[in-house]
Design a protein around this motif. Structure first.
Motif, PDB file in Angstrom:
ATOM      1  N   GLY A 101     -50.470  45.238 -25.946  1.00  0.00           N
ATOM      2  CA  GLY A 101     -50.674  44.396 -27.129  1.00  0.00           C
ATOM      3  C   GLY A 101     -52.147  44.070 -27.326  1.00  0.00           C
ATOM      4  O   GLY A 101     -52.671  44.144 -28.444  1.00  0.00           O
ATOM      5  N   VAL A 102     -52.841  43.748 -26.250  1.00  0.00           N
ATOM      6  CA  VAL A 102     -54.276  43.474 -26.323  1.00  0.00           C
ATOM      7  C   VAL A 102     -55.033  44.753 -26.679  1.00  0.00           C
ATOM      8  O   VAL A 102     -55.962  44.738 -27.504  1.00  0.00           O
ATOM      9  CB  VAL A 102     -54.789  42.875 -24.993  1.00  0.00           C
ATOM     10  CG1 VAL A 102     -56.300  42.777 -24.970  1.00  0.00           C
ATOM     11  CG2 VAL A 102     -54.165  41.513 -24.750  1.00  0.00           C
ATOM     12  N   ALA A 103     -54.642  45.878 -26.086  1.00  0.00           N
ATOM     13  CA  ALA A 103     -55.292  47.160 -26.382  1.00  0.00           C
ATOM     14  C   ALA A 103     -55.128  47.524 -27.859  1.00  0.00           C
ATOM     15  O   ALA A 103     -56.065  48.035 -28.489  1.00  0.00           O
ATOM     16  CB  ALA A 103     -54.720  48.265 -25.495  1.00  0.00           C
ATOM     17  N   LEU A 104     -53.960  47.256 -28.420  1.00  0.00           N
ATOM     18  CA  LEU A 104     -53.736  47.543 -29.838  1.00  0.00           C
ATOM     19  C   LEU A 104     -54.609  46.667 -30.725  1.00  0.00           C
ATOM     20  O   LEU A 104     -55.082  47.105 -31.777  1.00  0.00           O
ATOM     21  CB  LEU A 104     -52.262  47.358 -30.192  1.00  0.00           C
ATOM     22  CG  LEU A 104     -51.336  48.447 -29.692  1.00  0.00           C
ATOM     23  CD1 LEU A 104     -49.888  48.067 -29.939  1.00  0.00           C
ATOM     24  CD2 LEU A 104     -51.657  49.768 -30.365  1.00  0.00           C
ATOM     25  N   PHE A 105     -54.829  45.438 -30.304  1.00  0.00           N
ATOM     26  CA  PHE A 105     -55.720  44.555 -31.065  1.00  0.00           C
ATOM     27  C   PHE A 105     -57.118  45.153 -31.139  1.00  0.00           C
ATOM     28  O   PHE A 105     -57.734  45.198 -32.208  1.00  0.00           O
ATOM     29  CB  PHE A 105     -55.757  43.165 -30.430  1.00  0.00           C
ATOM     30  CG  PHE A 105     -56.774  42.257 -31.056  1.00  0.00           C
ATOM     31  CD1 PHE A 105     -56.526  41.660 -32.282  1.00  0.00           C
ATOM     32  CD2 PHE A 105     -57.984  41.999 -30.421  1.00  0.00           C
ATOM     33  CE1 PHE A 105     -57.461  40.829 -32.870  1.00  0.00           C
ATOM     34  CE2 PHE A 105     -58.931  41.179 -31.003  1.00  0.00           C
ATOM     35  CZ  PHE A 105     -58.671  40.589 -32.217  1.00  0.00           C
ATOM     36  N   PHE A 106     -57.634  45.628 -29.999  1.00  0.00           N
ATOM     37  CA  PHE A 106     -58.976  46.213 -29.992  1.00  0.00           C
ATOM     38  C   PHE A 106     -59.001  47.575 -30.680  1.00  0.00           C
ATOM     39  O   PHE A 106     -60.003  47.938 -31.310  1.00  0.00           O
ATOM     40  CB  PHE A 106     -59.517  46.296 -28.571  1.00  0.00           C
ATOM     41  CG  PHE A 106     -59.898  44.947 -28.021  1.00  0.00           C
ATOM     42  CD1 PHE A 106     -60.982  44.256 -28.529  1.00  0.00           C
ATOM     43  CD2 PHE A 106     -59.153  44.364 -27.022  1.00  0.00           C
ATOM     44  CE1 PHE A 106     -61.327  43.005 -28.044  1.00  0.00           C
ATOM     45  CE2 PHE A 106     -59.487  43.115 -26.520  1.00  0.00           C
ATOM     46  CZ  PHE A 106     -60.573  42.431 -27.027  1.00  0.00           C
ATOM     47  N   ALA A 107     -57.927  48.341 -30.584  1.00  0.00           N
ATOM     48  CA  ALA A 107     -57.863  49.632 -31.270  1.00  0.00           C
ATOM     49  C   ALA A 107     -57.845  49.437 -32.782  1.00  0.00           C
ATOM     50  O   ALA A 107     -58.315  50.299 -33.531  1.00  0.00           O
ATOM     51  CB  ALA A 107     -56.626  50.398 -30.820  1.00  0.00           C
ATOM     52  N   LEU A 108     -57.321  48.309 -33.222  1.00  0.00           N
ATOM     53  CA  LEU A 108     -57.279  48.021 -34.652  1.00  0.00           C
ATOM     54  C   LEU A 108     -58.677  47.934 -35.247  1.00  0.00           C
ATOM     55  O   LEU A 108     -58.882  48.304 -36.407  1.00  0.00           O
ATOM     56  CB  LEU A 108     -56.510  46.724 -34.898  1.00  0.00           C
ATOM     57  CG  LEU A 108     -56.112  46.402 -36.321  1.00  0.00           C
ATOM     58  CD1 LEU A 108     -55.229  47.514 -36.879  1.00  0.00           C
ATOM     59  CD2 LEU A 108     -55.379  45.081 -36.374  1.00  0.00           C
ATOM     60  N   MET A 109     -59.644  47.520 -34.445  1.00  0.00           N
ATOM     61  CA  MET A 109     -61.025  47.479 -34.946  1.00  0.00           C
ATOM     62  C   MET A 109     -61.517  48.886 -35.269  1.00  0.00           C
ATOM     63  O   MET A 109     -62.176  49.094 -36.295  1.00  0.00           O
ATOM     64  CB  MET A 109     -61.938  46.816 -33.914  1.00  0.00           C
ATOM     65  CG  MET A 109     -61.730  45.326 -33.812  1.00  0.00           C
ATOM     66  SD  MET A 109     -62.941  44.533 -32.765  1.00  0.00           S
ATOM     67  CE  MET A 109     -62.106  44.590 -31.196  1.00  0.00           C
ATOM     68  N   PHE A 110     -61.199  49.859 -34.424  1.00  0.00           N
ATOM     69  CA  PHE A 110     -61.581  51.243 -34.689  1.00  0.00           C
ATOM     70  C   PHE A 110     -60.862  51.768 -35.928  1.00  0.00           C
ATOM     71  O   PHE A 110     -61.468  52.440 -36.769  1.00  0.00           O
ATOM     72  CB  PHE A 110     -61.262  52.125 -33.481  1.00  0.00           C
ATOM     73  CG  PHE A 110     -61.483  53.581 -33.740  1.00  0.00           C
ATOM     74  CD1 PHE A 110     -62.759  54.107 -33.783  1.00  0.00           C
ATOM     75  CD2 PHE A 110     -60.406  54.420 -33.968  1.00  0.00           C
ATOM     76  CE1 PHE A 110     -62.964  55.452 -34.045  1.00  0.00           C
ATOM     77  CE2 PHE A 110     -60.596  55.767 -34.224  1.00  0.00           C
ATOM     78  CZ  PHE A 110     -61.882  56.281 -34.266  1.00  0.00           C
ATOM     79  N   VAL A 111     -59.594  51.455 -36.053  1.00  0.00           N
ATOM     80  CA  VAL A 111     -58.815  51.932 -37.199  1.00  0.00           C
ATOM     81  C   VAL A 111     -59.357  51.343 -38.496  1.00  0.00           C
ATOM     82  O   VAL A 111     -59.528  52.065 -39.493  1.00  0.00           O
ATOM     83  CB  VAL A 111     -57.313  51.577 -37.015  1.00  0.00           C
ATOM     84  CG1 VAL A 111     -56.516  51.856 -38.272  1.00  0.00           C
ATOM     85  CG2 VAL A 111     -56.732  52.337 -35.843  1.00  0.00           C
ATOM     86  N   ILE A 112     -59.673  50.070 -38.502  1.00  0.00           N
ATOM     87  CA  ILE A 112     -60.216  49.434 -39.704  1.00  0.00           C
ATOM     88  C   ILE A 112     -61.574  50.031 -40.056  1.00  0.00           C
ATOM     89  O   ILE A 112     -61.871  50.297 -41.225  1.00  0.00           O
ATOM     90  CB  ILE A 112     -60.293  47.903 -39.529  1.00  0.00           C
ATOM     91  CG1 ILE A 112     -58.876  47.320 -39.492  1.00  0.00           C
ATOM     92  CG2 ILE A 112     -61.120  47.255 -40.635  1.00  0.00           C
ATOM     93  CD1 ILE A 112     -58.823  45.855 -39.112  1.00  0.00           C
ATOM     94  N   TRP A 113     -62.413  50.270 -39.037  1.00  0.00           N
ATOM     95  CA  TRP A 113     -63.709  50.909 -39.281  1.00  0.00           C
ATOM     96  C   TRP A 113     -63.513  52.292 -39.899  1.00  0.00           C
ATOM     97  O   TRP A 113     -64.176  52.644 -40.869  1.00  0.00           O
ATOM     98  CB  TRP A 113     -64.501  51.019 -37.977  1.00  0.00           C
ATOM     99  CG  TRP A 113     -65.694  51.912 -38.112  1.00  0.00           C
ATOM    100  CD1 TRP A 113     -66.911  51.573 -38.619  1.00  0.00           C
ATOM    101  CD2 TRP A 113     -65.755  53.303 -37.785  1.00  0.00           C
ATOM    102  NE1 TRP A 113     -67.745  52.676 -38.619  1.00  0.00           N
ATOM    103  CE2 TRP A 113     -67.050  53.748 -38.102  1.00  0.00           C
ATOM    104  CE3 TRP A 113     -64.864  54.213 -37.251  1.00  0.00           C
ATOM    105  CZ2 TRP A 113     -67.462  55.060 -37.895  1.00  0.00           C
ATOM    106  CZ3 TRP A 113     -65.264  55.517 -37.040  1.00  0.00           C
ATOM    107  CH2 TRP A 113     -66.551  55.928 -37.367  1.00  0.00           C
ATOM    108  N   ALA A 114     -62.592  53.085 -39.326  1.00  0.00           N
ATOM    109  CA  ALA A 114     -62.363  54.444 -39.833  1.00  0.00           C
ATOM    110  C   ALA A 114     -61.857  54.405 -41.274  1.00  0.00           C
ATOM    111  O   ALA A 114     -62.291  55.212 -42.108  1.00  0.00           O
ATOM    112  CB  ALA A 114     -61.379  55.182 -38.936  1.00  0.00           C
ATOM    113  N   ALA A 132     -57.599  58.252 -30.141  1.00  0.00           N
ATOM    114  CA  ALA A 132     -56.332  58.425 -30.857  1.00  0.00           C
ATOM    115  C   ALA A 132     -55.163  58.523 -29.883  1.00  0.00           C
ATOM    116  O   ALA A 132     -54.121  57.885 -30.093  1.00  0.00           O
ATOM    117  CB  ALA A 132     -56.398  59.674 -31.735  1.00  0.00           C
ATOM    118  N   ILE A 133     -55.343  59.295 -28.822  1.00  0.00           N
ATOM    119  CA  ILE A 133     -54.266  59.414 -27.826  1.00  0.00           C
ATOM    120  C   ILE A 133     -54.009  58.069 -27.162  1.00  0.00           C
ATOM    121  O   ILE A 133     -52.858  57.661 -26.979  1.00  0.00           O
ATOM    122  CB  ILE A 133     -54.613  60.499 -26.789  1.00  0.00           C
ATOM    123  CG1 ILE A 133     -54.581  61.876 -27.437  1.00  0.00           C
ATOM    124  CG2 ILE A 133     -53.651  60.457 -25.608  1.00  0.00           C
ATOM    125  CD1 ILE A 133     -55.157  62.982 -26.575  1.00  0.00           C
ATOM    126  N   GLY A 134     -55.075  57.342 -26.817  1.00  0.00           N
ATOM    127  CA  GLY A 134     -54.913  56.023 -26.201  1.00  0.00           C
ATOM    128  C   GLY A 134     -54.236  55.026 -27.122  1.00  0.00           C
ATOM    129  O   GLY A 134     -53.372  54.258 -26.684  1.00  0.00           O
TER     130      GLY A 134
END
Length: 124
Positions: free
Chosen positions: A30-43, A70-72
């Motif tokens: 859940g925490v990892a998805l929160f931080f991954a969301l920053m990359f997705v929003i940037w992209a 992406a895999i992570g």
């Protein structure tokens, strides 16, 4: 009265049951998805800004770092969904016994590893 308490708690010697591991992993993903969301929003933001931005994001995602992220992200999302489904089923009253809870935890971890391997092979 002498209390028998550990003086030095060594976390690497503690053996967690599978149900505890799945619960901890559910929180971590859940925490990892929160931080991954920053990359997705940037992209998203860069890719819709211009055709050059879209080409740059596409180039980044085709590189090794983009594929790794992406895999992570997909791996964390798949585990979080599987863990959430497991918790939802447990909320209905099933898998609350020790044996069935541990078996469902092992099944979730095994399915997650399998899904991550499949995603890694497909995306790489």
């Amino acid at each position: 009265m002498k209390k028998q308490r550990p003086v030095n708690l060594q976390l690497n010697t503690i053996s967690f049951p599978p149900a505890a591991i799945t619960s901890i992993l559910h929180r971590i993903t859940g925490v990892a998805l929160f931080f991954a969301l920053m990359f997705v929003i940037w992209a998203w933001a860069v890719s819709v800004s211009s055709s050059d931005g879209f080409a740059m994001v596409q180039q980044q995602l085709n590189g090794w770092l983009g594929k790794f992220v992406a895999i992570g992200t997909i791996s964390a999302l798949s585990y979080h969904i599987l863990g959430g489904i497991r918790h939802f089923i447990m909320d209905t009253g099933a898998w609350e016994e020790l044996e069935s809870g541990n078996n469902s935890a092992k099944a979730i971890i095994g399915l997650w590893i399998l899904l991550t391997i499949v995603v890694g092979v497909v995306l790489w």
